[in-house]
Design an enzyme around this catalytic site. Structure first.
Site, PDB file in Angstrom:
ATOM      1  N   GLU A 158      -3.437  13.169  13.768  1.00  0.00           N
ATOM      2  CA  GLU A 158      -4.401  12.076  13.681  1.00  0.00           C
ATOM      3  C   GLU A 158      -4.233  11.252  14.949  1.00  0.00           C
ATOM      4  O   GLU A 158      -3.178  10.684  15.189  1.00  0.00           O
ATOM      5  CB  GLU A 158      -4.147  11.219  12.434  1.00  0.00           C
ATOM      6  CG  GLU A 158      -4.296  11.972  11.119  1.00  0.00           C
ATOM      7  CD  GLU A 158      -5.695  12.510  10.834  1.00  0.00           C
ATOM      8  OE1 GLU A 158      -6.656  12.107  11.527  1.00  0.00           O
ATOM      9  OE2 GLU A 158      -5.827  13.350   9.923  1.00  0.00           O
ATOM     10  N   ASN A 177       1.889   1.308  15.073  1.00  0.00           N
ATOM     11  CA  ASN A 177       1.032   0.316  14.410  1.00  0.00           C
ATOM     12  C   ASN A 177       1.144   0.304  12.887  1.00  0.00           C
ATOM     13  O   ASN A 177       0.786  -0.677  12.251  1.00  0.00           O
ATOM     14  CB  ASN A 177      -0.430   0.473  14.850  1.00  0.00           C
ATOM     15  CG  ASN A 177      -1.031   1.792  14.445  1.00  0.00           C
ATOM     16  OD1 ASN A 177      -0.313   2.765  14.227  1.00  0.00           O
ATOM     17  ND2 ASN A 177      -2.341   1.848  14.341  1.00  0.00           N
ATOM     18  N   GLU A 211     -10.649   3.562  24.411  1.00  0.00           N
ATOM     19  CA  GLU A 211     -10.084   2.896  23.227  1.00  0.00           C
ATOM     20  C   GLU A 211      -9.190   1.748  23.688  1.00  0.00           C
ATOM     21  O   GLU A 211      -8.121   2.003  24.251  1.00  0.00           O
ATOM     22  CB  GLU A 211      -9.251   3.921  22.448  1.00  0.00           C
ATOM     23  CG  GLU A 211      -8.603   3.364  21.216  1.00  0.00           C
ATOM     24  CD  GLU A 211      -7.637   4.340  20.546  1.00  0.00           C
ATOM     25  OE1 GLU A 211      -6.876   5.045  21.244  1.00  0.00           O
ATOM     26  OE2 GLU A 211      -7.631   4.389  19.303  1.00  0.00           O
ATOM     27  N   THR A 233       9.488   4.241  18.836  1.00  0.00           N
ATOM     28  CA  THR A 233      10.638   3.445  19.284  1.00  0.00           C
ATOM     29  C   THR A 233      10.428   1.979  18.892  1.00  0.00           C
ATOM     30  O   THR A 233      11.278   1.394  18.210  1.00  0.00           O
ATOM     31  CB  THR A 233      10.844   3.628  20.800  1.00  0.00           C
ATOM     32  OG1 THR A 233      11.231   4.997  20.997  1.00  0.00           O
ATOM     33  CG2 THR A 233      11.914   2.714  21.342  1.00  0.00           C
ATOM     34  N   CYS A 260      -6.309   2.751  14.596  1.00  0.00           N
ATOM     35  CA  CYS A 260      -7.123   3.878  15.066  1.00  0.00           C
ATOM     36  C   CYS A 260      -8.549   3.752  14.560  1.00  0.00           C
ATOM     37  O   CYS A 260      -9.496   4.127  15.237  1.00  0.00           O
ATOM     38  CB  CYS A 260      -6.510   5.193  14.611  1.00  0.00           C
ATOM     39  SG  CYS A 260      -6.329   5.300  12.834  1.00  0.00           S
ATOM     40  N   THR A 261      -8.708   3.202  13.341  1.00  0.00           N
ATOM     41  CA  THR A 261     -10.027   3.097  12.727  1.00  0.00           C
ATOM     42  C   THR A 261     -10.718   1.766  13.012  1.00  0.00           C
ATOM     43  O   THR A 261     -11.726   1.463  12.362  1.00  0.00           O
ATOM     44  CB  THR A 261      -9.904   3.238  11.193  1.00  0.00           C
ATOM     45  OG1 THR A 261      -8.868   2.360  10.778  1.00  0.00           O
ATOM     46  CG2 THR A 261      -9.608   4.647  10.761  1.00  0.00           C
ATOM     47  N   ARG A 319      -9.306   3.875   6.788  1.00  0.00           N
ATOM     48  CA  ARG A 319      -8.695   5.109   6.272  1.00  0.00           C
ATOM     49  C   ARG A 319      -8.725   5.171   4.754  1.00  0.00           C
ATOM     50  O   ARG A 319      -8.973   6.216   4.173  1.00  0.00           O
ATOM     51  CB  ARG A 319      -7.250   5.182   6.784  1.00  0.00           C
ATOM     52  CG  ARG A 319      -6.422   6.317   6.250  1.00  0.00           C
ATOM     53  CD  ARG A 319      -5.170   6.495   7.080  1.00  0.00           C
ATOM     54  NE  ARG A 319      -4.505   5.233   7.356  1.00  0.00           N
ATOM     55  CZ  ARG A 319      -3.274   4.935   6.957  1.00  0.00           C
ATOM     56  NH1 ARG A 319      -2.556   5.795   6.274  1.00  0.00           N
ATOM     57  NH2 ARG A 319      -2.724   3.769   7.257  1.00  0.00           N
ATOM     58  N   ARG A 354       0.839  -1.205   0.000  1.00  0.00           N
ATOM     59  CA  ARG A 354       0.000   0.000   0.000  1.00  0.00           C
ATOM     60  C   ARG A 354       0.877   1.260   0.000  1.00  0.00           C
ATOM     61  O   ARG A 354       0.548   2.273  -0.623  1.00  0.00           O
ATOM     62  CB  ARG A 354      -0.876  -0.049   1.258  1.00  0.00           C
ATOM     63  CG  ARG A 354      -1.684   1.194   1.529  1.00  0.00           C
ATOM     64  CD  ARG A 354      -2.435   1.002   2.834  1.00  0.00           C
ATOM     65  NE  ARG A 354      -3.292   2.116   3.163  1.00  0.00           N
ATOM     66  CZ  ARG A 354      -4.084   2.150   4.227  1.00  0.00           C
ATOM     67  NH1 ARG A 354      -4.130   1.121   5.053  1.00  0.00           N
ATOM     68  NH2 ARG A 354      -4.837   3.200   4.468  1.00  0.00           N
TER      69      ARG A 354
HETATM   70  P1  NAP Z   1       1.965   7.232  21.054  1.00  0.00           P
HETATM   71  O1  NAP Z   1       2.413   6.547  22.270  1.00  0.00           O
HETATM   72  O2  NAP Z   1       1.213   8.491  21.184  1.00  0.00           O
HETATM   73  O3  NAP Z   1       3.287   7.468  20.167  1.00  0.00           O
HETATM   74  C1  NAP Z   1       3.221   8.028  18.890  1.00  0.00           C
HETATM   75  C2  NAP Z   1       4.558   8.657  18.553  1.00  0.00           C
HETATM   76  O4  NAP Z   1       4.775   9.787  19.390  1.00  0.00           O
HETATM   77  C3  NAP Z   1       5.754   7.749  18.753  1.00  0.00           C
HETATM   78  O5  NAP Z   1       6.700   7.983  17.755  1.00  0.00           O
HETATM   79  C4  NAP Z   1       6.278   8.203  20.111  1.00  0.00           C
HETATM   80  O6  NAP Z   1       7.635   7.907  20.314  1.00  0.00           O
HETATM   81  C5  NAP Z   1       6.067   9.688  19.979  1.00  0.00           C
HETATM   82  N1  NAP Z   1       6.069  10.428  21.243  1.00  0.00           N
HETATM   83  C6  NAP Z   1       5.774   9.998  22.483  1.00  0.00           C
HETATM   84  N2  NAP Z   1       5.881  11.029  23.371  1.00  0.00           N
HETATM   85  C7  NAP Z   1       6.235  12.118  22.669  1.00  0.00           C
HETATM   86  C8  NAP Z   1       6.491  13.478  23.006  1.00  0.00           C
HETATM   87  N3  NAP Z   1       6.398  13.939  24.255  1.00  0.00           N
HETATM   88  N4  NAP Z   1       6.841  14.327  22.022  1.00  0.00           N
HETATM   89  C9  NAP Z   1       6.949  13.899  20.746  1.00  0.00           C
HETATM   90  N5  NAP Z   1       6.724  12.620  20.364  1.00  0.00           N
HETATM   91  C10 NAP Z   1       6.356  11.745  21.314  1.00  0.00           C
HETATM   92  O7  NAP Z   1       1.038   6.285  20.155  1.00  0.00           O
HETATM   93  P2  NAP Z   1       1.270   4.776  19.739  1.00  0.00           P
HETATM   94  O8  NAP Z   1       1.125   3.932  20.957  1.00  0.00           O
HETATM   95  O9  NAP Z   1       2.508   4.638  18.914  1.00  0.00           O
HETATM   96  O10 NAP Z   1       0.021   4.527  18.763  1.00  0.00           O
HETATM   97  C11 NAP Z   1      -1.231   4.158  19.241  1.00  0.00           C
HETATM   98  C12 NAP Z   1      -2.176   5.341  19.291  1.00  0.00           C
HETATM   99  O11 NAP Z   1      -2.117   6.047  18.073  1.00  0.00           O
HETATM  100  C13 NAP Z   1      -3.634   4.944  19.440  1.00  0.00           C
HETATM  101  O12 NAP Z   1      -4.264   5.824  20.320  1.00  0.00           O
HETATM  102  C14 NAP Z   1      -4.194   5.104  18.043  1.00  0.00           C
HETATM  103  O13 NAP Z   1      -5.574   5.317  17.988  1.00  0.00           O
HETATM  104  C15 NAP Z   1      -3.417   6.247  17.552  1.00  0.00           C
HETATM  105  N6  NAP Z   1      -3.364   6.227  16.086  1.00  0.00           N
HETATM  106  C16 NAP Z   1      -4.139   7.104  15.402  1.00  0.00           C
HETATM  107  C17 NAP Z   1      -4.137   7.104  14.020  1.00  0.00           C
HETATM  108  C18 NAP Z   1      -5.000   8.050  13.230  1.00  0.00           C
HETATM  109  O14 NAP Z   1      -4.741   8.197  12.033  1.00  0.00           O
HETATM  110  N7  NAP Z   1      -6.002   8.678  13.814  1.00  0.00           N
HETATM  111  C19 NAP Z   1      -3.322   6.215  13.338  1.00  0.00           C
HETATM  112  C20 NAP Z   1      -2.535   5.324  14.067  1.00  0.00           C
HETATM  113  C21 NAP Z   1      -2.559   5.351  15.453  1.00  0.00           C
HETATM  114  P3  NAP Z   1       8.052   6.674  21.266  1.00  0.00           P
HETATM  115  O15 NAP Z   1       7.607   5.450  20.561  1.00  0.00           O
HETATM  116  O16 NAP Z   1       9.515   6.833  21.350  1.00  0.00           O
HETATM  117  O17 NAP Z   1       7.355   6.873  22.572  1.00  0.00           O
HETATM  118  O1  G3H Z   2      -4.278   3.183  12.867  1.00  0.00           O
HETATM  119  C1  G3H Z   2      -4.652   4.106  12.179  1.00  0.00           C
HETATM  120  C2  G3H Z   2      -4.607   4.077  10.719  1.00  0.00           C
HETATM  121  O2  G3H Z   2      -4.685   5.372  10.189  1.00  0.00           O
HETATM  122  C3  G3H Z   2      -5.727   3.201  10.221  1.00  0.00           C
HETATM  123  O3  G3H Z   2      -5.558   2.909   8.896  1.00  0.00           O
HETATM  124  O4  G3H Z   2      -7.877   2.092   8.444  1.00  0.00           O
HETATM  125  O5  G3H Z   2      -6.028   1.642   6.859  1.00  0.00           O
HETATM  126  O6  G3H Z   2      -6.096   0.501   9.067  1.00  0.00           O
HETATM  127  P1  G3H Z   2      -6.432   1.718   8.294  1.00  0.00           P
END
Ligand code: NAP
Ligand code: G3H
Length: 484
Positions: A258, A162, A385, A188, A292-293, A445, A111
């Site tokens: 996002e 993810n 969530e 990380t 996320c979706t 998405r 993709r």
């Molecule tokens: P996360 O813990 O928020 O981490 C996301 C990114 O932010 C990582 O690269 C992380 O680095 C970095 N980060 C952490 N603390 C930071 C700070 N203080 N300043 C700058 N960067 C920082 O999220 P995740 O666990 O990777 O992903 C899961 C979450 O993402 C879920 O809530 C999901 O719904 C959301 N998500 C949303 C979408 C969307 O398009 N809406 C898509 C995918 C995921 P480290 O890994 O080093 O901590």
């Molecule tokens: O995890 C968040 C992504 O933006 C969701 O993408 O709907 O293609 O899995 P997806």
């Protein structure tokens, strides 16, 4: 192809076209979510090193911003070609690093190939406009505004675990085609996969410094990064908690975010229940719900709930559970903290009287697909969530109750409506406080040129190929004042 990015299992960081180690010697060890074996280590960069990177990115952007778009597009096409040649290798890294099942890992990389190609083409069609002064009262044709789109400068791209490849590339490619330089801060856990992607762009002929990477824990290096004077735009995907923190810290730096979601699938009495069940199961459980979706709650009219639940149960029973390389659907969650959190939501629902249909079985980070009926609004599972394979079913009496519960969420990413009645579908779609409503489909998405956005705590700004290019560029107006 990837021989430069590591020494054994010690992965370096991309700086000015070269792969380098931190001068401090500090690294972070990455372990498998499946069995805790060491996969590798990444550099934990110091503030001083991050500062050098941002100075380098700023300098490199000037020439890249002046490079003709068709030449920038050629680099992107080449990157897509190289990525396509290495789909299997990168997918394998993802399987090891984030326990993504093999099918989803391959599909993520493929993709991304399509995403980069589409971005390269789309970039060539981003055009400006000429506006005559006479459109506005009191002015005549002697004023002409020439509006072109120019880059913002340095884009800081922060991606989540993810989709370490796709959600890094979906920031990098639009930023680059718009003429920005990019600093990628990958998650990380997921960093190694993202570093492979960075090398793909590097080998595709991107000039030195136009793409740099910063590895290190977000909690340690994040605040310094997001407040750095050289950052002109932040493109972040991740949790709502971290997103809100960054928004506060970064102050006036423009950003696209996002964040999390609690997407509802609303099922009406006249719905095609087979279709709804199929979509709900794949929407809720693919990559173990770590999307996320993902469908994160079902709001079903009571009269058809029993039938729908039976159909969902049959499909959930067919999901294969195990390790990522075994061609299964459900794999271990990213870490024990994530699995503990999901278990706490399950325990809360059980304690408050939800009816367990399937699941509630755990082996380490592996949570078996879990399905609950009779979830009520006093339970955490109705609102939080999980980011895991747990699906709550909430029975509702009518459309108005569905809309009310759907909109009471702090999140507003997407929703689905399953019905054969187009009037009801549009009525509900218009009332839902979300970025996108899917009629008779799971929340998702793609396709990636559609607008993708969250409202409320699910984000700000809009992604999607053209939308992302526009978000990471700005209009520049030059006004010609003719003598008469
Ligand atoms: P996360 O813990 O928020 O981490 C996301 C990114 O932010 C990582 O690269 C992380 O680095 C970095 N980060 C952490 N603390 C930071 C700070 N203080 N300043 C700058 N960067 C920082 O999220 P995740 O666990 O990777 O992903 C899961 C979450 O993402 C879920 O809530 C999901 O719904 C959301 N998500 C949303 C979408 C969307 O398009 N809406 C898509 C995918 C995921 P480290 O890994 O080093 O901590
Ligand atoms: O995890 C968040 C992504 O933006 C969701 O993408 O709907 O293609 O899995 P997806």
């Amino acid at each position: 192809m990837f021989e430069n990015i590591s020494e054994g299992k010690n992965y370096k960081s991309l700086f000015n076209g070269e792969w380098v180690k931190s001068k401090s010697g500090k690294t972070i060890q990455l372990k498998s979510p499946v069995d805790e074996t060491v996969i590798g280590e990444i550099q934990s960069l110091s503030q001083e090193e991050v500062n050098d990177i941002l100075e380098n990115s700023k300098a490199a952007q000037i020439k890249w911003g002046e490079t003709p778009i068709n030449e920038r597009a050629e680099v992107l096409f080449k990157a897509a070609e190289l990525l396509e040649e290495n789909v299997e290798e990168i997918a394998k890294i993802m399987q090891a690093e984030i326990a993504k099942d093999s099918k989803s890992a391959v599909s993520e990389v493929k993709r991304t190939v399509d995403f980069i190609k589409f971005t390269a083409s789309e970039g060539k069609h981003i055009e400006g406009e000429t506006i005559g002064g006479d459109n506005f009262p009191g002015f005549n044709k002697s004023k002409l505004s020439f509006v072109t789109r120019v880059p913002l400068g340095v884009v800081l791209s922060i991606s989540p675990f993810n989709y370490p490849v796709n959600l890094s590339a979906s920031k990098i490619a639009p930023a680059l085609i718009a003429g920005n330089s990019v600093v990628l801060k990958p998650p990380t856990q997921g960093a190694i996969s993202a570093l492979y992607l960075a090398e793909v762009f590097n080998k595709a002929g991107l000039p030195k410094g136009v793409l740099n990477t910063v590895t290190g824990r977000g909690s340690e290096i994040g605040d310094y990064l997001v407040t750095h004077k050289n950052v002109n735009f932040i493109n972040f995907t991740g949790s709502t908690e971290v997103g809100k923190h960054i928004a506060k810290e970064a102050n006036m730096i423009p950003m696209l975010m996002e964040l999390g979601g609690k997407d509802a699938a609303i099922v009406l009495e006249d719905a095609d229940l087979e279709l709804a069940a199929k979509n709900i199961v794949s929407g809720a459980y693919s990559y173990s719900g770590q999307r996320c979706t993902a469908v994160k709650r079902v709001l079903v009219i009571d009269k058809v709930a029993d039938k729908l639940i039976k159909l969902i149960e049959e499909r959930v029973n067919q999901l294969k559970v195990g390790n990522p390389e075994d061609g299964v659907d459900i794999t271990p969650l990213i870490d024990s903290k994530a699995a503990d959190f999901v278990q706490s939501l399950i325990d809360d629902a059980l304690a408050k009287g939800a009816k367990l249909i399937l699941g509630n079985k755990r082996e380490g980070n592996l949570i078996y697909p879990t399905l609950f009926d009779n979830v009520t609004t006093d339970m955490r599972l109705a609102w939080e969530e999980p980011f895991g394979p747990v699906l709550p079913i909430i029975r509702i009496k009518d459309i108005e109750e569905a809309i009310s519960i759907a909109n009471r969420s702090e999140y507003g990413l997407q929703s689905s409506v399953f019905t054969r009645n187009i009037d009801d579908a549009f009525y509900i779609a218009k009332k839902l406080e979300v970025g996108t409503v899917q009629i008779n489909n799971k929340t998702e998405r793609g396709p990636d040129h559609f607008p993708f956005l969250g409202v409320k705590s699910s984000g700000m700004g809009t992604q999607g190929i053209r939308y992302s290019i526009e978000a990471m560029s700005r209009p520049k107006a030059i006004v010609l004042n003719l003598p008469r």
